[in-house]
Write an enzyme that holds these catalytic residues in place. Structure first.
Site, PDB file in Angstrom:
ATOM      1  N   GLU A 196      43.931  42.154  49.612  1.00  0.00           N
ATOM      2  CA  GLU A 196      44.849  43.241  49.988  1.00  0.00           C
ATOM      3  C   GLU A 196      44.380  44.560  49.406  1.00  0.00           C
ATOM      4  O   GLU A 196      44.089  44.644  48.220  1.00  0.00           O
ATOM      5  CB  GLU A 196      46.270  42.930  49.503  1.00  0.00           C
ATOM      6  CG  GLU A 196      47.096  42.244  50.575  1.00  0.00           C
ATOM      7  CD  GLU A 196      48.481  41.854  50.081  1.00  0.00           C
ATOM      8  OE1 GLU A 196      48.724  41.909  48.858  1.00  0.00           O
ATOM      9  OE2 GLU A 196      49.301  41.489  50.920  1.00  0.00           O
ATOM     10  N   GLY A 197      44.306  45.556  50.252  1.00  0.00           N
ATOM     11  CA  GLY A 197      43.881  46.890  49.803  1.00  0.00           C
ATOM     12  C   GLY A 197      44.781  47.333  48.672  1.00  0.00           C
ATOM     13  O   GLY A 197      45.959  47.046  48.675  1.00  0.00           O
ATOM     14  N   CYS A 198      44.213  47.989  47.680  1.00  0.00           N
ATOM     15  CA  CYS A 198      45.061  48.292  46.534  1.00  0.00           C
ATOM     16  C   CYS A 198      45.240  49.786  46.377  1.00  0.00           C
ATOM     17  O   CYS A 198      44.891  50.341  45.352  1.00  0.00           O
ATOM     18  CB  CYS A 198      44.479  47.667  45.279  1.00  0.00           C
ATOM     19  SG  CYS A 198      42.727  47.403  45.357  1.00  0.00           S
ATOM     20  N   ILE A 199      45.698  50.440  47.430  1.00  0.00           N
ATOM     21  CA  ILE A 199      45.958  51.865  47.228  1.00  0.00           C
ATOM     22  C   ILE A 199      47.442  52.111  47.272  1.00  0.00           C
ATOM     23  O   ILE A 199      48.174  51.257  47.736  1.00  0.00           O
ATOM     24  CB  ILE A 199      45.249  52.756  48.249  1.00  0.00           C
ATOM     25  CG1 ILE A 199      45.903  52.654  49.612  1.00  0.00           C
ATOM     26  CG2 ILE A 199      43.796  52.392  48.339  1.00  0.00           C
ATOM     27  CD1 ILE A 199      45.596  53.816  50.462  1.00  0.00           C
ATOM     28  N   MET A 225      40.560  48.987  40.290  1.00  0.00           N
ATOM     29  CA  MET A 225      41.770  49.187  41.091  1.00  0.00           C
ATOM     30  C   MET A 225      42.751  48.062  40.765  1.00  0.00           C
ATOM     31  O   MET A 225      42.310  46.984  40.408  1.00  0.00           O
ATOM     32  CB  MET A 225      41.422  49.170  42.575  1.00  0.00           C
ATOM     33  CG  MET A 225      40.488  50.282  43.006  1.00  0.00           C
ATOM     34  SD  MET A 225      41.144  51.933  42.713  1.00  0.00           S
ATOM     35  CE  MET A 225      42.384  52.052  44.007  1.00  0.00           C
TER      36      MET A 225
END
Lengths: 100, 411
Positions: free
Chosen positions: A97-100, B159
């Site tokens: 999952e993209g983590c932004i 991140m």
């Protein structure tokens, strides 16, 4: 080894349906990112599949190091550049999952 | 008497306290909010401090000023949360608070010590800085005031980080700042990031990457930092790439609160497992999470906490009434990205839709332009500090909808 036709891949080459995955597909996907799978690779890939079956998503880098005991440095040697992403790809899991 | 306990009086916790004070009957409910710090920090302002645009007094106000008088405020560290017993133990006087409902708003925090050689190698706050807390931002400002130039490396350790656009803003503002000081030709600006490009989402990444290039900022993608070698002045990645620096600005590993770690309630980064649509805890029905403290795959940012607010309040009230929470949160985020020279870019996106060009918030009109530089976007960002202190924290109406809209976007 080539990627079997009709394999449900997204535009970044991630399997969109983890249930069609098998070890042959894993080998083909690994070859595509330039990795020849050793027993050590398999250990991590199997762990990642189990983790994803529990949580419903591809494990993050920290989850992989915590869960397998393999160090981050070693993971970068086995799966150069982005280990979490490459492990997810070869293990037939969705993109982490993209983590932004 | 029933108790609603809120942990953390930052952006998320303060908004929840204000809203719930309006909804709950004070004859039936007491609302308690706990925080270890009496000062409220306007965190988006930290970015401007290194460049002398803001000073400390622009970003600090007393927390009490933003909380309604009916809310009991306790300033203390949290020792432990015991969710199975629905109680929290504080450090101050070992006070025990039993709650009926708990809102966790304990945020995310930097951990530079996670990277070897970062704080223990001799260069910390000499030529290695962070602007992710007030102290670091002020020290970096003092350093930059007298810096004669060299190689500035901005590195993101891993991140997710709070405010994922802040690194880009820092780079754009650096370019502007060194131009203004007349030493841009003496400064090399490098961005070493674990991401494969300037940003995670493809269309924004392409446009923002193009802006880095135009400004002569060098991008080193897929750089996963392993250690800082203070003697050689290089940062080294797990795959043995080295990037030399004269000045290293780090965005360290971000983690949830220590109290979450002590309570064994977090994931591997101490973020609380949270249902990404209802914002309720995955494990406890009487716990909701707002803002950075949870592990939902949305940006960690004040705007996101603001968009979560309506959903958290509605679902808290539904739970109190014995109803199931509704899956209404869509991951909506919007961020003003300062791009230097009094311009800015605005992006607006959610779980499913990446940032797209267009106009916002009124389709076709704006006044803000999405994914495009404009002076209006910059003024929007500068005006936002006033809105934050005067409207947002008190839970007032903002001119933005909680759920993202496709109107005005060019898909």
């Amino acid at each position: 080894m080539t990627i079997p036709e009709n394999l449900p891949l997204n535009d970044e080459g991630f399997l969109t349906d983890p249930s069609v995955w098998n070890e042959e597909i894993a080998k083909a996907l690994a070859e595509q990112v330039g990795i020849e799978l050793t027993e050590k690779h398999w250990e991590i890939i199997r762990w990642a599949r189990e983790a994803a079956a529990d949580s419903g998503k591809a494990p993050t880098l920290r989850q992989i190091t915590n869960g397998t005991g393999v160090t981050t440095k070693e993971l970068f040697k086995l799966f150069p550049k982005g280990p979490a992403k490459k492990i997810a790809k070869i293990a037939g899991l969705g993109k982490p999952e993209g983590c932004i | 008497m029933k108790t609603l306990l809120i942990l953390g009086a930052g952006t998320g916790g303060t908004m929840v306290a204000n809203k719930m004070a309006d909804h709950l009957d004070p004859q039936e409910w007491r609302i308690i909010i706990v925080d270890r710090d009496e000062k409220h920090y306007y965190q988006p302002g930290f970015l401007f401090i290194p460049f002398g645009i803001y000073s400390q007094r622009d970003v600090i106000k007393p927390k009490r000023n933003f909380l309604p008088p009916s809310v009991e405020v306790i300033f203390s560290d949290i020792e432990v949360i015991e969710p199975d017993k629905s109680r929290v133990i504080l450090r101050k006087d070992n006070k025990v608070i039993n709650y009926d409902y708990l809102v966790i708003a304990t945020g995310s925090h930097i951990h530079p010590e996670e990277t070897e050689g970062m704080v223990d190698g001799g260069g910390w706050q000499k030529n290695i800085f962070t602007f992710y807390n007030l102290e670091g931002a002020v020290k970096l400002a003092n350093f930059l005031k007298y810096w004669k130039g060299g190689r500035l490396v901005l590195n993101v350790a891993e991140m997710p980080i709070k405010c994922p656009v802040a690194p880009l803003e820092f780079l754009f503002l650096s370019d502007w700042f060194f131009h203004e000081r007349g030493i841009r030709d003496k400064v090399e600006i490098v961005y070493a990031t674990p991401l494969p490009g300037a940003f995670t989402k493809p269309r924004a990444s392409a446009i923002l990457g193009g802006m880095l290039e135009e400004k002569g900022i060098h991008l080193v993608p897929d750089f996963n930092i392993m250690e800082v070698d203070n003697a050689k002045q290089v940062i080294r990645s797990y795959d043995e790439q080295e990037v030399e620096y004269d000045l290293l600005v780090t965005i360290p590993t971000n983690k949830g609160s220590d109290a979450i770690a002590r309570s064994n309630m977090g994931d591997e980064l101490d973020f609380v497992p949270t249902d990404k649509h209802t914002l309720r805890s995955r494990d406890w029905e009487n716990i909701f999470i707002i803002g950075d403290a949870g592990n939902v795959p949305a940006s960690k940012a004040g705007s996101v906490a603001h968009f979560m607010l309506e959903v958290v309040i509605e679902n808290l009230l539904r739970s109190i009434e014995g109803l199931e929470p509704l899956p209404k949160f869509d991951g909506h985020a919007n961020c003003f990205i300062e791009s230097g020279f009094d311009k800015g870019v605005l992006i607006d996106f959610n779980y499913d839709v990446e940032p797209l060009p267009g106009k916002y918030p009124l389709p076709g009109f704006g006044p803000f332009s999405l994914l495009q530089e404009s002076h209006t976007n910059h003024w929007g960002k500068m005006m936002f500090r006033w809105m934050y202190w005067n409207i947002l924290l008190k839970g007032g109406e903002m001119p933005f909808e909680s759920q993202m809209s496709m109107a005005g976007k060019w898909a």
